[in-house]
Motif scaffolding. Structure first.
Motif, mmCIF file in Angstrom:
data_model
loop_
_atom_site.group_PDB
_atom_site.id
_atom_site.type_symbol
_atom_site.label_atom_id
_atom_site.label_comp_id
_atom_site.label_asym_id
_atom_site.label_seq_id
_atom_site.Cartn_x
_atom_site.Cartn_y
_atom_site.Cartn_z
ATOM 1 N N ILE A 1 -35.382 15.241 -4.843
ATOM 2 C CA ILE A 1 -34.146 14.823 -5.517
ATOM 3 C C ILE A 1 -33.413 16.075 -5.976
ATOM 4 O O ILE A 1 -33.943 16.845 -6.792
ATOM 5 C CB ILE A 1 -34.417 13.943 -6.774
ATOM 6 N N GLU A 2 -32.231 16.301 -5.461
ATOM 7 C CA GLU A 2 -31.440 17.486 -5.812
ATOM 8 C C GLU A 2 -30.039 17.030 -6.218
ATOM 9 O O GLU A 2 -29.361 16.354 -5.461
ATOM 10 C CB GLU A 2 -31.373 18.449 -4.615
ATOM 11 N N ARG A 3 -29.618 17.450 -7.418
ATOM 12 C CA ARG A 3 -28.320 16.956 -7.891
ATOM 13 C C ARG A 3 -27.147 17.761 -7.348
ATOM 14 O O ARG A 3 -26.017 17.306 -7.357
ATOM 15 C CB ARG A 3 -28.297 16.951 -9.419
ATOM 16 N N ARG B 1 -25.469 26.748 -8.637
ATOM 17 C CA ARG B 1 -26.083 27.330 -9.833
ATOM 18 C C ARG B 1 -27.598 27.482 -9.728
ATOM 19 O O ARG B 1 -28.253 27.882 -10.690
ATOM 20 C CB ARG B 1 -25.715 26.493 -11.051
ATOM 21 N N SER B 2 -28.125 27.157 -8.582
ATOM 22 C CA SER B 2 -29.570 27.289 -8.389
ATOM 23 C C SER B 2 -29.934 28.770 -8.386
ATOM 24 O O SER B 2 -29.219 29.585 -7.803
ATOM 25 C CB SER B 2 -29.970 26.692 -7.044
ATOM 26 N N SER B 3 -31.039 29.092 -8.999
ATOM 27 C CA SER B 3 -31.454 30.506 -9.046
ATOM 28 C C SER B 3 -31.694 31.045 -7.634
ATOM 29 O O SER B 3 -31.445 32.225 -7.359
ATOM 30 C CB SER B 3 -32.729 30.638 -9.879
ATOM 31 N N THR B 4 -32.151 30.185 -6.761
ATOM 32 C CA THR B 4 -32.458 30.616 -5.393
ATOM 33 C C THR B 4 -31.281 31.329 -4.739
ATOM 34 O O THR B 4 -31.448 32.386 -4.133
ATOM 35 C CB THR B 4 -32.869 29.385 -4.549
ATOM 36 N N THR B 5 -30.097 30.757 -4.860
ATOM 37 C CA THR B 5 -28.955 31.344 -4.157
ATOM 38 C C THR B 5 -28.276 32.443 -4.982
ATOM 39 O O THR B 5 -27.360 33.099 -4.491
ATOM 40 C CB THR B 5 -27.924 30.262 -3.799
HETATM 41 C C1 LIG Z 1 -30.125 37.378 -10.828
HETATM 42 C C2 LIG Z 1 -31.445 36.925 -10.285
HETATM 43 C C3 LIG Z 1 -32.184 37.778 -9.480
HETATM 44 C C4 LIG Z 1 -33.403 37.354 -8.953
HETATM 45 N N1 LIG Z 1 -34.059 38.187 -8.082
HETATM 46 C C5 LIG Z 1 -35.203 37.762 -7.509
HETATM 47 C C6 LIG Z 1 -35.842 38.564 -6.523
HETATM 48 O O1 LIG Z 1 -35.369 39.640 -6.183
HETATM 49 N N2 LIG Z 1 -36.980 38.088 -5.976
HETATM 50 C C7 LIG Z 1 -37.541 36.895 -6.331
HETATM 51 O O2 LIG Z 1 -38.596 36.536 -5.806
HETATM 52 N N3 LIG Z 1 -36.939 36.099 -7.248
HETATM 53 C C8 LIG Z 1 -35.796 36.501 -7.835
HETATM 54 N N4 LIG Z 1 -35.169 35.726 -8.764
HETATM 55 C C9 LIG Z 1 -35.845 34.491 -9.214
HETATM 56 C C10 LIG Z 1 -35.725 33.410 -8.197
HETATM 57 O O3 LIG Z 1 -34.386 33.257 -7.813
HETATM 58 C C11 LIG Z 1 -36.270 32.104 -8.797
HETATM 59 O O4 LIG Z 1 -37.549 32.314 -9.376
HETATM 60 C C12 LIG Z 1 -36.408 31.029 -7.730
HETATM 61 O O5 LIG Z 1 -35.227 30.916 -6.976
HETATM 62 C C13 LIG Z 1 -36.728 29.702 -8.399
HETATM 63 O O6 LIG Z 1 -36.615 28.672 -7.449
HETATM 64 P P1 LIG Z 1 -36.633 27.174 -7.947
HETATM 65 O O7 LIG Z 1 -36.582 26.333 -6.745
HETATM 66 O O8 LIG Z 1 -37.745 27.023 -8.925
HETATM 67 O O9 LIG Z 1 -35.297 27.052 -8.837
HETATM 68 P P2 LIG Z 1 -33.788 26.782 -8.375
HETATM 69 O O10 LIG Z 1 -33.426 27.562 -7.185
HETATM 70 O O11 LIG Z 1 -32.927 26.956 -9.587
HETATM 71 O O12 LIG Z 1 -33.816 25.269 -7.956
HETATM 72 C C14 LIG Z 1 -33.993 24.241 -8.926
HETATM 73 C C15 LIG Z 1 -33.132 23.091 -8.479
HETATM 74 O O13 LIG Z 1 -33.406 21.975 -9.300
HETATM 75 C C16 LIG Z 1 -32.207 21.225 -9.427
HETATM 76 N N5 LIG Z 1 -32.359 20.380 -10.596
HETATM 77 C C17 LIG Z 1 -32.647 20.763 -11.855
HETATM 78 N N6 LIG Z 1 -32.759 19.713 -12.666
HETATM 79 C C18 LIG Z 1 -32.524 18.615 -11.893
HETATM 80 C C19 LIG Z 1 -32.488 17.216 -12.188
HETATM 81 N N7 LIG Z 1 -32.723 16.746 -13.402
HETATM 82 N N8 LIG Z 1 -32.216 16.380 -11.166
HETATM 83 C C20 LIG Z 1 -31.983 16.839 -9.903
HETATM 84 N N9 LIG Z 1 -32.001 18.154 -9.591
HETATM 85 C C21 LIG Z 1 -32.277 19.026 -10.583
HETATM 86 C C22 LIG Z 1 -31.137 22.285 -9.576
HETATM 87 O O14 LIG Z 1 -29.861 21.802 -9.215
HETATM 88 C C23 LIG Z 1 -31.650 23.374 -8.632
HETATM 89 O O15 LIG Z 1 -31.036 23.320 -7.357
HETATM 90 C C24 LIG Z 1 -33.928 36.076 -9.291
HETATM 91 C C25 LIG Z 1 -33.195 35.226 -10.090
HETATM 92 C C26 LIG Z 1 -31.955 35.626 -10.586
HETATM 93 C C27 LIG Z 1 -31.158 34.687 -11.446
#
Ligand SMILES: Cc1cc2nc3c(=O)[nH]c(=O)nc-3n(C[C@H](O)[C@H](O)[C@H](O)COP(=O)(O)OP(=O)(O)OC[C@H]3O[C@@H](n4cnc5c(N)ncnc54)[C@H](O)[C@@H]3O)c2cc1C
Length: 390
Positions: free
Chosen positions: A36-38, A44-48
């Motif tokens: 489920i992805e909103r 704003r996802s940290s990934t991108t």
């Molecule tokens: C500036 C910066 C630099 C970074 N550099 C590195 C790097 O060099 N190397 C590295 O390994 N990592 C790096 N990171 C960290 C890395 O980006 C994150 O640890 C990783 O992307 C986390 O992935 P994720 O899927 O947990 O989170 P996200 O990519 O944020 O995905 C979480 C998703 O959950 C969705 N979501 C949240 N709540 C809900 C809800 N209630 N209902 C539905 N959807 C929801 C959001 O929309 C989002 O798309 C960096 C981060 C930042 C900000």
């Protein structure tokens, strides 16, 4: 109306959610699984919004092994993640990470290096003279040297995310565009999710992959996580003087980092104590001009002339207990799995964490044991420091 039932529901379709979906579906094609992805634009996802770096240079052995696996995956990614003849293009550039150290940091850096080499990593100690020879623009005075990992590098995070997502979908994972408003529980067991538009979905297994929003959604199940969103900023620069070749991700003892970006540009950032907690995405060119640029120009005097091309802010999901990942089933809530608190290195951890979760949930042999990152340590308040001391 009957509630739709699934085997597994994943909250959040960023790199963690999408990678976990892929590894689960790859191992068990009959699973009924939905992510489920909103926000499918991932704005704003940290990934991108990340700097997209992968490095073996950690001081906790499990973090090193996680990255060794990530590098192996990325090196073969375009072939293994192809769908029919269509290959993703992830632009994996192994241009190295160079961690610079002064006297204070030397002993710890050398100790970590010995451990990394013992695990078979390519990483070496570089003297200030060697650093100067390789990168003549650098001002190495005052440095004791540095550690260089030639296999470390960066890649197109969006392309990797899209590839995991596409491959998971090709294996019949569903991606639902909706917001999870609550995790449904029955006593101490997770039983499903409530979605803002679609309403209830049932499943005996839920994975929280909500990134910086993980704490908000966990609390709806009565689970309190030590994970906090913290704003981090990145700047893209066009310097008047260019290096002869690509510059590795160069990390100064102060934490300032920069590396070559495509198009002859430079990418720069620094985590700072005053970085605010909360969900803010504004970026601040004053920080660059008043603090970061002078620091950069002191180390690379040739970069005293440059253009600030753009910048952005993204969120770290900071684990305030110990800065390490939290991975596994919450001990007090059967069926609720966590992949949270990656604190700035989650992108490179997604392949190993996704694979580990799939093995754990499907009760299959564990390839790389990540139980050291288990959530029990939160309840017992036992932080896991980067060098493994508890
Ligand atoms: C500036 C910066 C630099 C970074 N550099 C590195 C790097 O060099 N190397 C590295 O390994 N990592 C790096 N990171 C960290 C890395 O980006 C994150 O640890 C990783 O992307 C986390 O992935 P994720 O899927 O947990 O989170 P996200 O990519 O944020 O995905 C979480 C998703 O959950 C969705 N979501 C949240 N709540 C809900 C809800 N209630 N209902 C539905 N959807 C929801 C959001 O929309 C989002 O798309 C960096 C981060 C930042 C900000």
């Amino acid at each position: 109306m009957t509630t739709k039932s699934f085997d597994i529901l994943i909250i959040g379709g960023g790199i963690m959610g999408s990678a976990a979906a892929y590894y689960l579906m790859e191992k068990e094609p009959h699973l009924k699984l939905a992510v489920i992805e909103r926000d499918p634009t991932y704005a704003r996802s940290s990934t991108t919004l990340s700097a997209a770096n992968v490095r073996v240079q950690f001081s906790l052995a499990e973090n090193v092994k996680i990255s060794q696996y990530a590098i192996a995956v990325l090196e073969r990614f375009e072939e293994t993640m192809a769908i029919e003849e269509e290959k993703p293009r992830i632009h994996f550039r192994q241009e190295g990470n160079l961690f610079l150290v002064n006297e204070t940091g030397q002993a710890a850096a050398r100790k970590a290096l010995v451990m990394q080499q013992g695990l078979g990593c390519q990483a070496d100690w570089w003297s200030p003279e060697k650093i100067k020879k390789q990168y003549p623009l650098y001002h190495t005075e005052g440095l004791s040297g540095g550690t260089f990992g030639p296999k470390d590098g960066h890649f197109d995070a969006h392309a990797v995310l899209m590839a995991y997502k596409a491959k998971a979908r090709s294996l019949n994972a569903q991606f639902i565009n909706d917001e999870v408003s609550r995790i449904k529980v029955d006593k101490n067991r997770a039983i499903g999710l409530e979605l803002a538009q679609l309403g209830p979905l049932a499943a005996p297994c839920i994975i929280n992959c909500a990134g910086a929003w993980a704490t908000e959604i966990a609390i709806t199940a009565g689970v309190t996580l030590p994970v906090m969103p913290v704003k981090r900023q990145v700047f893209v620069l066009d310097t008047a003087v260019k290096a002869d070749g690509p510059l590795p991700l160069t990390i100064l003892p102060s934490g300032l980092y920069f590396r070559s970006e495509t198009g002859g540009l430079l990418l720069l950032g620094k985590s700072m104590d005053e970085d605010p907690a909360g969900f803010s995405f504004t970026w601040d060119d004053k920080r660059f001009m008043e603090i970061l640029w002078p620091e950069l120009a002191e180390f690379v005097p040739a970069f005293d002339r440059l253009k600030l091309v753009r910048g952005w802010a993204g969120l770290y999901a900071v684990n305030t207990l110990d800065g390490n990942a939290i991975v596994g089933e919450w001990p007090e809530m059967k069926g609720l799995y966590l992949a949270n608190g990656f604190s700035g290195h989650g992108l490179q951890q997604a392949p190993a964490v996704g694979r580990y979760l799939s093995e754990l949930i499907l009760n299959q042999p564990i390839t790389l044991d990540l139980s050291i990152f288990g959530p029990e340590r939160i309840l017992t308040n036992r932080p896991l420091s980067e060098d493994g001391l508890v």
